[in-house]
Design a protein around this motif. Structure first.
Motif, PDB file in Angstrom:
ATOM      1  N   ASP A  84      34.089 -37.231  25.055  1.00  0.00           N
ATOM      2  CA  ASP A  84      34.534 -36.968  26.424  1.00  0.00           C
ATOM      3  C   ASP A  84      33.442 -37.301  27.433  1.00  0.00           C
ATOM      4  OD1 ASP A  84      37.013 -36.183  25.602  1.00  0.00           O
ATOM      5  OD2 ASP A  84      36.680 -34.035  25.888  1.00  0.00           O
ATOM      6  N   GLY A  87      33.125 -40.880  28.391  1.00  0.00           N
ATOM      7  CA  GLY A  87      34.250 -41.467  29.110  1.00  0.00           C
ATOM      8  C   GLY A  87      35.523 -41.570  28.299  1.00  0.00           C
ATOM      9  N   GLY A  88      35.539 -41.038  27.098  1.00  0.00           N
ATOM     10  CA  GLY A  88      36.722 -41.134  26.247  1.00  0.00           C
ATOM     11  C   GLY A  88      37.909 -40.351  26.763  1.00  0.00           C
ATOM     12  N   ASP A  89      37.661 -39.307  27.581  1.00  0.00           N
ATOM     13  CA  ASP A  89      38.781 -38.519  28.090  1.00  0.00           C
ATOM     14  C   ASP A  89      39.582 -39.258  29.146  1.00  0.00           C
ATOM     15  OD1 ASP A  89      36.660 -38.384  29.850  1.00  0.00           O
ATOM     16  OD2 ASP A  89      37.107 -36.353  30.513  1.00  0.00           O
ATOM     17  N   ASN A  90      39.008 -40.312  29.746  1.00  0.00           N
ATOM     18  CA  ASN A  90      39.710 -41.084  30.769  1.00  0.00           C
ATOM     19  C   ASN A  90      40.213 -42.415  30.236  1.00  0.00           C
ATOM     20  OD1 ASN A  90      39.210 -39.132  32.762  1.00  0.00           O
ATOM     21  ND2 ASN A  90      37.161 -39.955  33.104  1.00  0.00           N
ATOM     22  N   ARG A  91      40.172 -42.598  28.919  1.00  0.00           N
ATOM     23  CA  ARG A  91      40.536 -43.887  28.322  1.00  0.00           C
ATOM     24  C   ARG A  91      42.011 -44.214  28.494  1.00  0.00           C
ATOM     25  NH1 ARG A  91      42.068 -46.199  23.414  1.00  0.00           N
ATOM     26  NH2 ARG A  91      42.500 -44.204  22.461  1.00  0.00           N
ATOM     27  N   LYS A  92      42.857 -43.233  28.307  1.00  0.00           N
ATOM     28  CA  LYS A  92      44.299 -43.461  28.438  1.00  0.00           C
ATOM     29  C   LYS A  92      44.882 -42.439  29.395  1.00  0.00           C
ATOM     30  CE  LYS A  92      45.319 -45.600  24.038  1.00  0.00           C
ATOM     31  NZ  LYS A  92      46.167 -45.554  22.859  1.00  0.00           N
TER      32      LYS A  92
END
Length: 96
Positions: A84, A87-92
């Motif tokens: 997260d 930036g993984g929480d804004n990936r999709k």
């Protein structure tokens, strides 16, 4: 045998009725996502329960099983936090 057939048909009818309702009724993406999440969670919890039960039955120390589960949960949580923060929480986005 007739009773088993009745209850099997009853369960199958509920599945068919649900399928017909799902095909004829528009389902909002959020509700569909919640239904899928519930189904996935139930499946994972059922598999986990079976595996933990077997681990406790075959282990000499149930505390070691509990410690292993706690360490696995902590590793998953920390890994999710790292993803997260990268930036993984804004990936999709569910908005499309």
């Amino acid at each position: 045998m007739g009773s088993a057939f009745f209850w099997g048909a009853f369960g199958a009818a509920a599945l068919l009725i649900g399928a017909v309702v799902a095909l004829l009724t528009p389902i909002p993406p959020r509700v569909l996502g919640l239904i899928m999440a519930l189904g996935g969670g139930v499946l994972i919890s059922a598999v986990s329960f079976d595996l933990v039960e077997e681990a406790v039955d075959t282990s000499d120390d149930p505390g070691a099983v509990a410690l292993g589960l706690a360490c696995g949960a902590l590793a998953f949580y920390l890994g999710d936090e790292v993803i997260d923060r990268m930036g993984g929480d804004n990936r999709k986005s569910s908005d499309g």
